[in-house]
Design a protein around this motif. Structure first.
Motif, mmCIF file in Angstrom:
data_model
loop_
_atom_site.group_PDB
_atom_site.id
_atom_site.type_symbol
_atom_site.label_atom_id
_atom_site.label_comp_id
_atom_site.label_asym_id
_atom_site.label_seq_id
_atom_site.Cartn_x
_atom_site.Cartn_y
_atom_site.Cartn_z
ATOM 1 N N UNK A 80 9.754 4.026 5.959
ATOM 2 C CA UNK A 80 10.908 4.529 5.195
ATOM 3 C C UNK A 80 10.626 5.979 4.810
ATOM 4 N N UNK A 81 10.739 6.867 5.768
ATOM 5 C CA UNK A 81 10.208 8.225 5.627
ATOM 6 C C UNK A 81 10.803 9.000 4.460
ATOM 7 N N UNK A 133 0.808 -1.237 0.000
ATOM 8 C CA UNK A 133 0.000 0.000 0.000
ATOM 9 C C UNK A 133 0.831 1.271 0.000
ATOM 10 N N UNK A 134 1.857 1.295 -0.875
ATOM 11 C CA UNK A 134 2.669 2.512 -0.971
ATOM 12 C C UNK A 134 2.232 3.418 -2.112
ATOM 13 N N UNK A 135 1.181 3.009 -2.820
ATOM 14 C CA UNK A 135 0.662 3.849 -3.910
ATOM 15 C C UNK A 135 -0.805 4.145 -3.660
ATOM 16 N N UNK A 165 15.531 2.331 5.138
ATOM 17 C CA UNK A 165 16.040 3.359 4.225
ATOM 18 C C UNK A 165 15.376 3.209 2.856
ATOM 19 N N UNK A 166 15.319 1.980 2.353
ATOM 20 C CA UNK A 166 14.597 1.615 1.133
ATOM 21 C C UNK A 166 15.325 1.973 -0.146
ATOM 22 N N UNK A 226 9.176 10.165 -2.892
ATOM 23 C CA UNK A 226 8.688 9.462 -4.075
ATOM 24 C C UNK A 226 7.163 9.407 -4.174
ATOM 25 N N UNK A 227 6.485 10.299 -3.451
ATOM 26 C CA UNK A 227 5.035 10.356 -3.563
ATOM 27 C C UNK A 227 4.328 9.161 -2.963
ATOM 28 N N UNK A 228 4.938 8.584 -1.923
ATOM 29 C CA UNK A 228 4.354 7.417 -1.265
ATOM 30 C C UNK A 228 3.613 7.781 0.018
ATOM 31 N N UNK A 229 3.336 9.069 0.198
ATOM 32 C CA UNK A 229 2.547 9.458 1.355
ATOM 33 C C UNK A 229 3.363 9.826 2.574
ATOM 34 N N UNK A 230 2.646 10.091 3.672
ATOM 35 C CA UNK A 230 3.263 10.546 4.917
ATOM 36 C C UNK A 230 3.658 9.338 5.773
#
Length: 220
Positions: free
Chosen positions: A120-121, A70-72, A148-149, A127-131
């Motif tokens: 992975x803040x 759920x990173x998008x 870190x990712x 990268x537009x993956x949210x807060x």
């Protein structure tokens, strides 16, 4: 279609054989801090049936697993946690990464499963993956770890990363007061929280909290 299916089957057979070989050759004992793990394919790019098969295989080998989830922000396509729940994939041998766009229902589904989430803040905000979902992960799981990712775009320094997450999370907690022109009256997130993300929680996320992660008699 037939050729594609057989190619996928052959790929799975090769990967499964290699994983079994690595497990038997290098991970015959759990005494070492390094543990055997597998990364199943992501639901965003692979049919659920294939992912379910890979989870089952990983569990047969006693492997720890990690998977992005759920990173998008495309609700109609990706409800990874919900799909994992439907197929009984959640568990204390699984580390999810990001979960920035979990629905409220999905956070509830994680409760009691032992599934951990790595935040992975830098990557998420870049990268537009949210807060970074530290508050939600803290409320609904055994606790967040940090990742870190993507070292090509972010710092590899975990201490700096913990500071970034701590300050960003403090800001979000204080923001409602700013809207009313009220200064923060208490500190809801502390350096002790950040230290826990890096140590105890990091060890638990990696499945090695029995040997490292805290200053406890008997641990390394």
């Amino acid at each position: 279609g037939g050729t594609e299916g057989s190619a996928e089957s052959e790929s799975y057979t090769r990967r499964a054989a290699l994983a079994t070989e690595i497990k038997s050759q290098y991970f015959s004992s759990d005494a070492q801090p390094l543990r055997f793990g597998l990364v199943p394919q992501e639901l965003a790019i692979t049919p659920a049936a294939e992912v379910v098969r890979e989870f089952a295989f990983a569990r047969e080998l006693g492997a720890r697993m990690t998977q992005h989830a759920n990173q998008v922000i495309v609700r109609q396509l990706f409800k990874d946690v919900e799909v994992m729940h439907q197929h009984d994939l959640l568990g204390d041998d699984l580390l999810l990464v990001h979960c920035t766009f979990n629905t409220p229902e999905e956070w509830k589904l994680l409760e009691g499963t032992g599934t951990m989430v790595s935040v992975c803040a830098e990557t998420e905000m870049q990268m537009g993956m949210g807060y970074p979902a530290i508050a939600e992960v803290t409320a609904h799981t055994p606790g967040p770890s940090l990742g870190i990712d993507c070292v090509s775009g972010d710092s590899g320094d975990m201490i700096s990363h913990a500071r970034l997450v701590l300050q960003a999370t403090r800001y979000r907690a204080d923001e409602p007061g700013y809207q009313r022109m009220v200064a923060p009256q208490e500190m809801s997130w502390t350096t002790r929280d950040a230290l826990r993300w890096l140590t105890v929680n990091g060890a638990k996320a990696a499945g090695v909290d029995d040997v490292v992660g805290s200053l406890t008699p008997g641990k390394r």
